[in-house]
Design a protein around this motif. Structure first.
Motif, PDB file in Angstrom:
ATOM      1  N   ALA A  52      27.806  15.546   2.360  1.00 25.91           N
ATOM      2  CA  ALA A  52      26.731  16.539   2.436  1.00 25.91           C
ATOM      3  C   ALA A  52      26.546  17.207   1.072  1.00 25.91           C
ATOM      4  O   ALA A  52      27.495  17.309   0.288  1.00 25.91           O
ATOM      5  N   PRO A  53      25.332  17.667   0.771  1.00 28.68           N
ATOM      6  CA  PRO A  53      25.120  18.352  -0.510  1.00 28.68           C
ATOM      7  C   PRO A  53      26.005  19.585  -0.670  1.00 28.68           C
ATOM      8  O   PRO A  53      26.474  19.867  -1.771  1.00 28.68           O
ATOM      9  N   VAL A  54      26.223  20.326   0.425  1.00 30.69           N
ATOM     10  CA  VAL A  54      27.044  21.529   0.374  1.00 30.69           C
ATOM     11  C   VAL A  54      28.063  21.487   1.504  1.00 30.69           C
ATOM     12  O   VAL A  54      27.693  21.309   2.666  1.00 30.69           O
ATOM     13  N   ALA A  55      29.329  21.602   1.167  1.00 28.28           N
ATOM     14  CA  ALA A  55      30.407  21.635   2.158  1.00 28.28           C
ATOM     15  C   ALA A  55      30.979  23.042   2.200  1.00 28.28           C
ATOM     16  O   ALA A  55      31.243  23.652   1.160  1.00 28.28           O
ATOM     17  N   GLU A  56      31.166  23.559   3.412  1.00 21.29           N
ATOM     18  CA  GLU A  56      31.676  24.917   3.594  1.00 21.29           C
ATOM     19  C   GLU A  56      33.168  24.880   3.937  1.00 21.29           C
ATOM     20  O   GLU A  56      33.642  23.972   4.627  1.00 21.29           O
ATOM     21  N   TYR A  57      33.901  25.891   3.458  1.00 21.31           N
ATOM     22  CA  TYR A  57      35.306  26.084   3.805  1.00 21.31           C
ATOM     23  C   TYR A  57      35.447  27.456   4.457  1.00 21.31           C
ATOM     24  O   TYR A  57      35.643  28.465   3.769  1.00 21.31           O
ATOM     25  N   PRO A  58      35.317  27.533   5.783  1.00 27.10           N
ATOM     26  CA  PRO A  58      35.345  28.840   6.443  1.00 27.10           C
ATOM     27  C   PRO A  58      36.716  29.498   6.355  1.00 27.10           C
ATOM     28  O   PRO A  58      37.753  28.835   6.448  1.00 27.10           O
ATOM     29  N   ARG A  96      32.344  27.179  -1.389  1.00 19.99           N
ATOM     30  CA  ARG A  96      31.503  26.028  -1.060  1.00 19.99           C
ATOM     31  C   ARG A  96      31.677  24.958  -2.143  1.00 19.99           C
ATOM     32  O   ARG A  96      31.861  25.283  -3.315  1.00 19.99           O
ATOM     33  N   ARG A  97      31.614  23.721  -1.710  1.00 17.73           N
ATOM     34  CA  ARG A  97      31.690  22.582  -2.625  1.00 17.73           C
ATOM     35  C   ARG A  97      30.309  21.950  -2.689  1.00 17.73           C
ATOM     36  O   ARG A  97      29.749  21.544  -1.664  1.00 17.73           O
ATOM     37  N   VAL A  98      29.736  21.870  -3.888  1.00 16.71           N
ATOM     38  CA  VAL A  98      28.380  21.343  -4.063  1.00 16.71           C
ATOM     39  C   VAL A  98      28.475  19.935  -4.660  1.00 16.71           C
ATOM     40  O   VAL A  98      29.116  19.734  -5.696  1.00 16.71           O
ATOM     41  N   ARG A  99      27.852  18.997  -3.970  1.00 15.57           N
ATOM     42  CA  ARG A  99      27.776  17.608  -4.450  1.00 15.57           C
ATOM     43  C   ARG A  99      26.363  17.383  -4.976  1.00 15.57           C
ATOM     44  O   ARG A  99      25.395  17.460  -4.220  1.00 15.57           O
ATOM     45  N   ILE A 100      26.271  17.120  -6.272  1.00 17.34           N
ATOM     46  CA  ILE A 100      24.954  17.055  -6.902  1.00 17.34           C
ATOM     47  C   ILE A 100      24.448  15.621  -6.907  1.00 17.34           C
ATOM     48  O   ILE A 100      25.058  14.735  -7.500  1.00 17.34           O
ATOM     49  N   ASP A 101      23.338  15.406  -6.220  1.00 22.17           N
ATOM     50  CA  ASP A 101      22.664  14.113  -6.204  1.00 22.17           C
ATOM     51  C   ASP A 101      21.190  14.406  -6.445  1.00 22.17           C
ATOM     52  O   ASP A 101      20.429  14.646  -5.512  1.00 22.17           O
ATOM     53  N   GLY A 102      20.803  14.418  -7.716  1.00 19.85           N
ATOM     54  CA  GLY A 102      19.458  14.868  -8.068  1.00 19.85           C
ATOM     55  C   GLY A 102      19.502  16.349  -8.370  1.00 19.85           C
ATOM     56  O   GLY A 102      19.883  16.775  -9.442  1.00 19.85           O
ATOM     57  N   VAL A 112      21.112  26.325  -3.777  1.00 15.25           N
ATOM     58  CA  VAL A 112      22.086  27.036  -2.950  1.00 15.25           C
ATOM     59  C   VAL A 112      21.797  28.527  -3.011  1.00 15.25           C
ATOM     60  O   VAL A 112      21.686  29.103  -4.105  1.00 15.25           O
ATOM     61  N   GLU A 113      21.659  29.148  -1.847  1.00 13.58           N
ATOM     62  CA  GLU A 113      21.487  30.604  -1.808  1.00 13.58           C
ATOM     63  C   GLU A 113      22.846  31.278  -1.967  1.00 13.58           C
ATOM     64  O   GLU A 113      23.867  30.762  -1.486  1.00 13.58           O
ATOM     65  N   ILE A 114      22.851  32.429  -2.632  1.00  7.97           N
ATOM     66  CA  ILE A 114      24.097  33.167  -2.830  1.00  7.97           C
ATOM     67  C   ILE A 114      23.888  34.633  -2.488  1.00  7.97           C
ATOM     68  O   ILE A 114      22.765  35.147  -2.517  1.00  7.97           O
ATOM     69  N   THR A 115      24.977  35.292  -2.147  1.00  5.81           N
ATOM     70  CA  THR A 115      24.971  36.736  -1.924  1.00  5.81           C
ATOM     71  C   THR A 115      26.192  37.316  -2.630  1.00  5.81           C
ATOM     72  O   THR A 115      27.295  36.804  -2.483  1.00  5.81           O
ATOM     73  N   GLY A 116      25.963  38.357  -3.406  1.00  3.11           N
ATOM     74  CA  GLY A 116      27.066  38.969  -4.121  1.00  3.11           C
ATOM     75  C   GLY A 116      27.404  38.216  -5.387  1.00  3.11           C
ATOM     76  O   GLY A 116      26.863  37.132  -5.651  1.00  3.11           O
ATOM     77  N   PRO A 117      28.306  38.749  -6.208  1.00  6.12           N
ATOM     78  CA  PRO A 117      28.682  38.083  -7.447  1.00  6.12           C
ATOM     79  C   PRO A 117      29.401  36.771  -7.167  1.00  6.12           C
ATOM     80  O   PRO A 117      30.309  36.709  -6.336  1.00  6.12           O
ATOM     81  N   ALA A 120      19.366  29.754 -12.784  1.00  4.75           N
ATOM     82  CA  ALA A 120      19.067  30.925 -11.964  1.00  4.75           C
ATOM     83  C   ALA A 120      17.610  31.302 -12.209  1.00  4.75           C
ATOM     84  O   ALA A 120      16.839  30.525 -12.780  1.00  4.75           O
ATOM     85  N   ALA A 121      17.210  32.503 -11.812  1.00  7.98           N
ATOM     86  CA  ALA A 121      15.796  32.886 -11.884  1.00  7.98           C
ATOM     87  C   ALA A 121      15.274  32.880 -13.318  1.00  7.98           C
ATOM     88  O   ALA A 121      14.147  32.432 -13.570  1.00  7.98           O
ATOM     89  N   GLN A 122      16.074  33.373 -14.267  1.00  7.89           N
ATOM     90  CA  GLN A 122      15.573  33.540 -15.631  1.00  7.89           C
ATOM     91  C   GLN A 122      16.327  32.742 -16.681  1.00  7.89           C
ATOM     92  O   GLN A 122      15.975  32.807 -17.859  1.00  7.89           O
ATOM     93  N   SER A 123      17.360  32.013 -16.292  1.00 11.00           N
ATOM     94  CA  SER A 123      18.153  31.313 -17.297  1.00 11.00           C
ATOM     95  C   SER A 123      18.842  30.101 -16.692  1.00 11.00           C
ATOM     96  O   SER A 123      18.889  29.947 -15.465  1.00 11.00           O
TER      97      SER A 123
END
Length: 358
Positions: A289-295, A304-310, A314-319, A333-336
């Motif tokens: 999967a593009p994003v795997a979660e570790y609850p 989260r583990r991100v597998r980049i294919d293209g 990913v949405e984020i909350t907090g630092p 990100a939005a500006q950089s």
């Protein structure tokens, strides 16, 4: 805001000269490289590209600490406290320098943690095996006086695991420790062959250490790449070998009982030890999967583990912190946008809402 961050590997004796070097495609190191800290913990805040540390940016407010961990030798047998235990212990040691070798509590926070293997074959001792199973393992020693004595202790009533660990680590069973370690050479079991092999190796690296016998009471866990275990407060554990990504609450509170030249405080370890036996569940997310979660059952961190294919959004909350472990990674990100070399990371400020990986 995106800030490139890095850090110098910590040279603990159990570290590897090759695991981090291989990950980053560079020559082997001249000294052990054990951990790389990506966070703002005062013990070793990450360096920000261009100058300063991450602690200067965050004010030390990150609730988690992210690490690369590379073990060639077993780590100490250890536990971490709950938040309440840490608050009490930190206050009790008031007046002792925070970096003093004899100090148990270096902060007032708990330290639940998650480790994710970066390669197949990451080995860990995690949690205490059910007593009946350990009794069966000890049959591998045959009729050997030290093993017979240990089996007898495990047959008693009450909190037998706590009592036995107290005897072993408290110096009250040196003859049993020596006898069981000697018996490892001839112990044989089809069911527990892997456990015996690992403990033999630990014994060879830690001659005469009572922690070797405690290791016989613990579950052996082998992780494949991408698999993980969560270690709650009070859970006895020791990483044995391998490379992984570790995330924990922002704390450096470690209570050690064996397999280490560092400070050991057996009574304090016993005071926070959870002797509830049982397996430690292995998390096996879908790595295709593009994003795997570790609850995890704590609010201090998520991973989260991100597998980049293209490209992957990913949405984020907090630092957040993005750590690159393979390939050529670009984070926008939005500006950089920044490129993240393997073995380095990017701090993402809490005003960002999503990241694009490519």
């Amino acid at each position: 805001m995106l800030l490139s961050i890095s850090n110098v590997p910590r040279d603990y004796a159990w570290g590897s000269t090759t695991l981090l070097a291989d990950l980053e495609d560079r020559p082997a190191a001249a000294a052990p490289e054990a951990e790389v800290w990506f966070g703002d913990h005062p013990g070793d805040p990450a360096d920000v590209s261009g100058g300063g540390t991450l602690a200067h940016v965050t004010g030390g407010s990150l609730p988690y600490l992210l690490k690369l961990l590379a073990a060639a030798d077993p780590l100490s047998i250890q536990v971490h406290p709950t938040r309440e235990q840490a608050v009490e212990g930190f206050a009790r040691e008031h007046g002792v320098a925070v970096d003093a070798p004899s100090r148990n509590y270096r902060d007032d926070n708990h330290k639940p943690e998650l480790i994710v293997a970066l390669r197949d074959g990451f080995l860990a001792l995690a949690g205490l095996r059910p007593v009946a199973d350990t009794q069966r393992l000890l049959l591998a020693f045959g009729s050997q006086p030290a093993a017979d004595q240990l089996r007898g202790w495990l047959s008693a009533d009450g909190d037998v695991l706590r009592d036995v660990i107290a005897r072993l680590l408290g110096g009250q069973a040196d003859d049993v420790v020596a006898g069981v370690i000697a018996g490892l050479d001839t112990a044989t079991s089809d069911e527990f062959a892997a456990e015996l092999a690992v403990v033999r190796d630990i014994a060879a690296r830690n001659p005469g250490d009572a922690g070797v016998v405690v290791a016989l009471l613990m579950n052996l866990v082998e992780l494949r790449r991408g698999e993980a275990i969560f270690l709650r407060a009070g859970l006895l554990h020791a990483y044995v070998s391998g490379i992984g990504v570790e995330i924990m609450a922002a704390s450096d509170n470690v209570l050690r009982g064996g397999l280490t030249p560092k400070h050991i405080d057996v009574p304090e370890l016993l005071s926070v030890l959870d002797t509830t036996p049982g397996d430690v569940p292995v998390q096996r997310p879908d790595l295709t999967a593009p994003v795997a979660e570790y609850p995890v059952p704590v609010a201090d961190f998520s991973l989260r583990r991100v597998r980049i294919d293209g490209a992957v959004s990913v949405e984020i909350t907090g630092p957040a912190i993005v750590l690159a472990t393979a390939g050529d990674v670009r984070v926008a990100a939005a500006q950089s946008a920044v490129v993240v070399p393997v073995g380095t990371a990017v701090y993402v400020s809490q005003d960002e809402e999503s990241l694009l990986f490519s």
